[in-house]
Design an enzyme around this catalytic site. Structure first.
Site, mmCIF file in Angstrom:
data_model
loop_
_atom_site.group_PDB
_atom_site.id
_atom_site.type_symbol
_atom_site.label_atom_id
_atom_site.label_comp_id
_atom_site.label_asym_id
_atom_site.label_seq_id
_atom_site.Cartn_x
_atom_site.Cartn_y
_atom_site.Cartn_z
ATOM 1 N N HIS A 145 36.149 31.830 38.712
ATOM 2 C CA HIS A 145 35.942 31.874 40.169
ATOM 3 C C HIS A 145 35.996 30.497 40.822
ATOM 4 O O HIS A 145 36.141 30.401 42.056
ATOM 5 C CB HIS A 145 34.591 32.518 40.506
ATOM 6 C CG HIS A 145 34.494 33.962 40.133
ATOM 7 N ND1 HIS A 145 35.408 34.909 40.544
ATOM 8 C CD2 HIS A 145 33.591 34.632 39.358
ATOM 9 C CE1 HIS A 145 35.067 36.090 40.056
ATOM 10 N NE2 HIS A 145 33.984 35.953 39.328
ATOM 11 N N ASP A 182 38.686 40.000 32.929
ATOM 12 C CA ASP A 182 37.322 40.079 33.466
ATOM 13 C C ASP A 182 37.297 41.121 34.596
ATOM 14 O O ASP A 182 38.297 41.301 35.300
ATOM 15 C CB ASP A 182 36.916 38.702 34.011
ATOM 16 C CG ASP A 182 35.448 38.618 34.396
ATOM 17 O OD1 ASP A 182 34.666 38.051 33.611
ATOM 18 O OD2 ASP A 182 35.096 39.106 35.494
ATOM 19 N N HIS A 184 35.912 41.020 37.355
ATOM 20 C CA HIS A 184 36.030 40.387 38.674
ATOM 21 C C HIS A 184 37.379 39.680 38.780
ATOM 22 O O HIS A 184 37.888 39.146 37.790
ATOM 23 C CB HIS A 184 34.900 39.375 38.871
ATOM 24 C CG HIS A 184 33.530 39.963 38.731
ATOM 25 N ND1 HIS A 184 32.830 39.945 37.537
ATOM 26 C CD2 HIS A 184 32.744 40.588 39.639
ATOM 27 C CE1 HIS A 184 31.651 40.546 37.724
ATOM 28 N NE2 HIS A 184 31.580 40.945 38.989
ATOM 29 N N ASP A 265 32.958 42.238 31.182
ATOM 30 C CA ASP A 265 32.105 42.957 32.123
ATOM 31 C C ASP A 265 32.771 44.198 32.720
ATOM 32 O O ASP A 265 32.181 44.849 33.587
ATOM 33 C CB ASP A 265 31.602 42.025 33.240
ATOM 34 C CG ASP A 265 32.657 41.059 33.731
ATOM 35 O OD1 ASP A 265 33.840 41.214 33.356
ATOM 36 O OD2 ASP A 265 32.304 40.139 34.505
HETATM 37 ZN ZN ZN Z 1 33.174 38.840 35.765
#
Ligand code: ZN
Length: 327
Positions: A145, A182, A184, A265
């Site tokens: 991120h 991931d 996200h 995740d």
């Molecule tokens: Zn994540």
């Protein structure tokens, strides 16, 4: 045929090349990564890394582990502006401070961030210099991120971007692929490379979900491929997205190095998202990525831990991923 069983002959020496590759998977970690203190009840906690390292040590007792070096300022400057480096490295907080609602800088965070990014450098050097065939970096804080100028989403430095920039600038590679599974979206990695055609970025992720980017329409310089999945999607949809859209894009790009942002995740047990993957889905994708790495990149793969917030899911998923990475 039974005659063969009773008349064993010593194998010619050249057959010994059938033994597994003599450039094994190398593992990178550092105790400093455990000292990055996000505070009580924070999802991105040191117990995550303890779980992953313990599970990998038990599953692969003969593996080679390396202590991650620190990334240098010059290596970080390839992807980050000086203001972010100063914020992370020169704030020297006496207590935990919040960089945003999710992202913490503790007294030991600078060293952890340097070691996590340094693992990316060392692992990339190892596979490109041929001392390792693949590498897995068990580090925290995670990275995908973090943008060029902003730490966010638990991430201080963008470790996988540091690896890609190092492969490009120190090793002269012209085609580097980053596969990010991931749950996200890897908004930071995408933003850093969206105008860099030498880096291909591919991501499957849940949408809507933090950071609420990663739409199909986001294509960068044609080098960005996003496959958003709706909450509740499971292995069938995940595999279809990679099989029909993302893996063919990697194949067409013919990367010289394959990097993986390995967040676990999207597992059904994870508390931060609603995808329904199982450990076997990670093994499947890893095997598919290896086919492409073998085809185009001499099998060279560097994988870095990103997210994953259920300890049991982390253990079984990281073991499944690394087992599939082994030659
Ligand atoms: Zn994540």
């Amino acid at each position: 045929m039974s005659r063969c069983l009773h008349a064993p002959r010593s194998a010619p020496r050249y057959l010994s090349r059938q033994v597994p590759d003599d450039r094994p998977v190398h593992f990178y970690t550092h105790p400093a990564c455990l000292a990055h203190d996000t505070g009580p009840a924070h999802a991105e906690r040191s117990e995550r890394l303890v779980a992953v390292v313990q599970a990998l040590r038990e599953a692969f007792p003969a593996a080679t582990w390396h202590e991650a070096p620190r990334a240098s300022r010059g290596q970080l400057q390839r992807v980050h502006v000086d203001a972010l480096l100063a914020q992370v490295l020169e704030t020297h907080p006496d207590v935990r401070i919040q960089l945003d609602a999710d992202t913490v800088l503790s007294p030991a965070s600078a060293e952890a961030a340097l070691r996590a990014a340094g693992a990316a450098i060392a692992a990339t050097d190892a596979v490109l210099q041929g001392t390792a065939r693949r590498a897995f970096c068990a580090v925290r804080p995670p990275g995908h991120h973090a943008t060029a100028d902003t730490a966010m989403g638990f991430c201080l430095f963008n470790n996988i971007a540091v690896a890609a920039a190092h492969a490009r600038d120190a090793h002269g590679l012209e085609r580097i692929a980053i596969a990010d599974f991931d749950v996200h979206h890897g908004n930071g990695t995408q933003a850093i490379f969206e105008a860099e055609p030498r880096v291909l970025f591919l991501s499957s992720h849940q949408l809507p979900l933090y950071p609420d980017s990663g739409f199909v329409e986001e294509r960068g310089a044609g080098n960005i491929h996003n496959a958003p999945l709706p909450p509740g999607a499971g292995g069938t949809q995940f595999r279809a997205a990679w099989q029909t859209r993302l893996l063919p894009a990697i194949d067409a790009f013919r990367p010289q190095l394959l990097l993986i942002s390995a967040g676990f995740d999207a597992h059904w047990r994870d508390p931060l998202a609603q995808l329904q993957l199982q450990a076997d889905d990670y093994a499947w994708l890893t095997r598919e990525l290896l086919v492409l790495a073998e085809r185009h990149a001499d099998g060279r793969v560097v994988s870095m831990l990103e997210g994953g917030y259920d300890l049991d899911a982390l253990r079984e998923s990281s073991v499944a991923h690394v087992a599939a990475l082994a030659p």
